[in-house]
Scaffold this active site. Structure first.
Site, PDB file in Angstrom:
ATOM      1  N   LYS A   1     -13.554  -0.937   9.394  1.00  0.00           N
ATOM      2  CA  LYS A   1     -13.473  -2.038   8.443  1.00  0.00           C
ATOM      3  C   LYS A   1     -12.616  -3.139   9.023  1.00  0.00           C
ATOM      4  CE  LYS A   1     -11.458  -2.909   3.986  1.00  0.00           C
ATOM      5  NZ  LYS A   1     -10.689  -2.405   2.894  1.00  0.00           N
TER       6      LYS A   1
ATOM      7  N   ARG B   1       0.308  -6.722   5.947  1.00  0.00           N
ATOM      8  CA  ARG B   1       0.035  -5.297   6.109  1.00  0.00           C
ATOM      9  C   ARG B   1       0.018  -4.872   7.582  1.00  0.00           C
ATOM     10  NH1 ARG B   1      -1.016  -4.927   0.776  1.00  0.00           N
ATOM     11  NH2 ARG B   1      -2.987  -5.525  -0.175  1.00  0.00           N
TER      12      ARG B   1
ATOM     13  N   ARG C   1      -8.650  -9.628  -2.450  1.00  0.00           N
ATOM     14  CA  ARG C   1      -7.322  -9.604  -3.071  1.00  0.00           C
ATOM     15  C   ARG C   1      -7.311 -10.372  -4.384  1.00  0.00           C
ATOM     16  NH1 ARG C   1      -3.830  -9.446   2.592  1.00  0.00           N
ATOM     17  NH2 ARG C   1      -4.792  -7.495   3.250  1.00  0.00           N
TER      18      ARG C   1
ATOM     19  N   CYS D   1       0.812  -1.226   0.000  1.00  0.00           N
ATOM     20  CA  CYS D   1       0.000   0.000   0.000  1.00  0.00           C
ATOM     21  C   CYS D   1       0.841   1.270   0.000  1.00  0.00           C
ATOM     22  CB  CYS D   1      -0.933   0.001   1.206  1.00  0.00           C
ATOM     23  SG  CYS D   1      -1.996  -1.445   1.271  1.00  0.00           S
TER      24      CYS D   1
ATOM     25  N   LYS E   1      -8.926   0.598  10.151  1.00  0.00           N
ATOM     26  CA  LYS E   1      -8.903  -0.582   9.281  1.00  0.00           C
ATOM     27  C   LYS E   1      -7.967  -1.607   9.899  1.00  0.00           C
ATOM     28  CE  LYS E   1      -7.744  -1.950   4.570  1.00  0.00           C
ATOM     29  NZ  LYS E   1      -7.429  -1.447   3.216  1.00  0.00           N
TER      30      LYS E   1
END
Ligand code: PBG
Length: 350
Positions: A262, A231, A219, A137, A209
């Site tokens: 989320k 992540r 994904r 990311c 998140k």
């Protein structure tokens, strides 16, 4: 309390009095779903006439721009106010150049959707992972020996996020939604947008998140799985809730216009806590891919009643405090709320 008093209380107060008919239950229902609660996510790919089904998300496809317009008009006709777009680029590289290319997949999709459906709100995901060849990311560390190799660099990534959000706004995006959990992303995007004359474009921040296993099917859909590692250095640990309040407070201070939690179902307590801490902001919950696919899979086997479970899940998310729910079930849910049959849905989907 003596036995007679208990009996007297029981005689007077009988909660079941309000449950004995469907009309009564409807009249006293505290949380009801409506099509205007939903945001429908879509995956856009290059090409024409492309509708390629995502194996792990039955009913959801990668769509070329023309098909995305068709799908979005279906959502609009169903009364759904907004779509959330994810782009799958033609090629990937270390910084994800297509992400801020005026002719990139998302920019094309935004323009086509706004032209065809000017009243539909177009929300765009702002992150690097679908665009980078490593699937992370952000920009990765190679040179700084003080940081691990492959660590997602924070401030280098911020500049790109600002650039991406301006590019989305220039194409006509109504709301930008940063999803990378990079510190300072809201502030940096706000500044970039304002500098380019987009003071009026709101930021829907994925403020809270979690590093969740429920993103698995997404994904596949967005082809943005990390090529190595995970992540966890930027997304939150599932055990934490005080940290969620800190994340949300920072995003509010940085100028977020919406707050998001989320995933949704495993984090209803977090939705509630964040909503209570920031009642002045619209609260969004993302009912993520894995939450969708679990219900679809059990429904397909006849182990669960898909319709009932979906509506129960969505009601629970709203009851927890969400004003808006991002959900792949949006079109199904509207059909079921209107009392339509599954056969009708199959026909609609062609
Ligand atoms: C990209 C992004 C992800 C999701 C939304 N934006 C994947 C991830 O963080 O790995 C997940 C959505 C879903 O599972 O439905 N940063």
């Amino acid at each position: 309390m003596d036995a007679a008093t208990i009996l007297e209380i029981r005689r007077r107060s009988r909660p079941r009095r309000l449950r004995h008919s469907a009309r009564l239950r409807e009249a006293v229902r505290e949380t009801t779903l409506s099509p205007s609660d939903f945001i429908y996510p879509m995956f856009v790919v290059h090409g024409e006439g492309v509708r390629s089904p995502i194996a792990s998300m039955p009913g959801i496809c990668q769509l070329s721009v023309d098909c995305a317009v068709e799908e979005a008009s279906r959502a609009k006709a169903a009364g759904i106010p907004a779509v959330l777009l994810f782009g799958i680029p033609a090629s990937k590289d270390p910084t994800g150049e297509e992400n801020f290319d005026d002719d990139g997949i998302i920019q094309r999709a935004i323009r086509a959707l706004k032209r065809a459906l000017p009243d539909l709100l177009v929300v765009t995901d702002v992150c690097l992972c679908e665009y980078t060849d490593h699937g992370h990311c952000g920009v990765l560390n190679h040179d700084n020996p003080a940081l691990p190799q492959g660590y997602v660099l924070n401030d280098e990534t911020l500049d790109i996020l600002a650039r991406v959000s301006v590019s989305h706004a220039q194409a006509g995006s109504d709301i930008v939604a940063p999803s990378g959990m990079i510190d300072g992303m809201v502030e940096c995007m706000r500044e970039g947008l304002d500098e380019h004359g987009f003071e009026h474009i709101p930021i829907m921040s994925y403020a809270v998140k979690y590093a969740s296993a429920f993103y698995g099917p997404f994904r596949d859909a967005a082809q943005g799985a990390p090529k190595f590692g995970d992540r966890r250095t930027h997304q939150m640990d599932p055990g934490n809730v005080r940290e969620a309040l800190k994340e949300a407070a920072l995003d509010v201070a940085e100028g977020a216009d919406f707050l998001m939690v989320k995933p949704a179902l495993a984090y209803l307590d977090v939705i509630r806590r964040v909503h209570e801490a920031h009642p002045e902001l619209p609260m969004v919950a993302y009912n993520v891919s894995g939450e969708y696919s679990m219900v679809k899979a059990a429904g397909a086997r006849g182990w669960l009643d898909e319709r009932a479970v979906t509506l129960e899940n969505l009601t629970a998310i709203k009851r927890a405090g969400a004003d808006l729910i991002i959900t792949y079930h949006a079109l199904d849910a509207v059909r079921w709320l209107r009392g339509g049959s599954d056969e009708e849905g199959a026909r609609e989907h062609g």
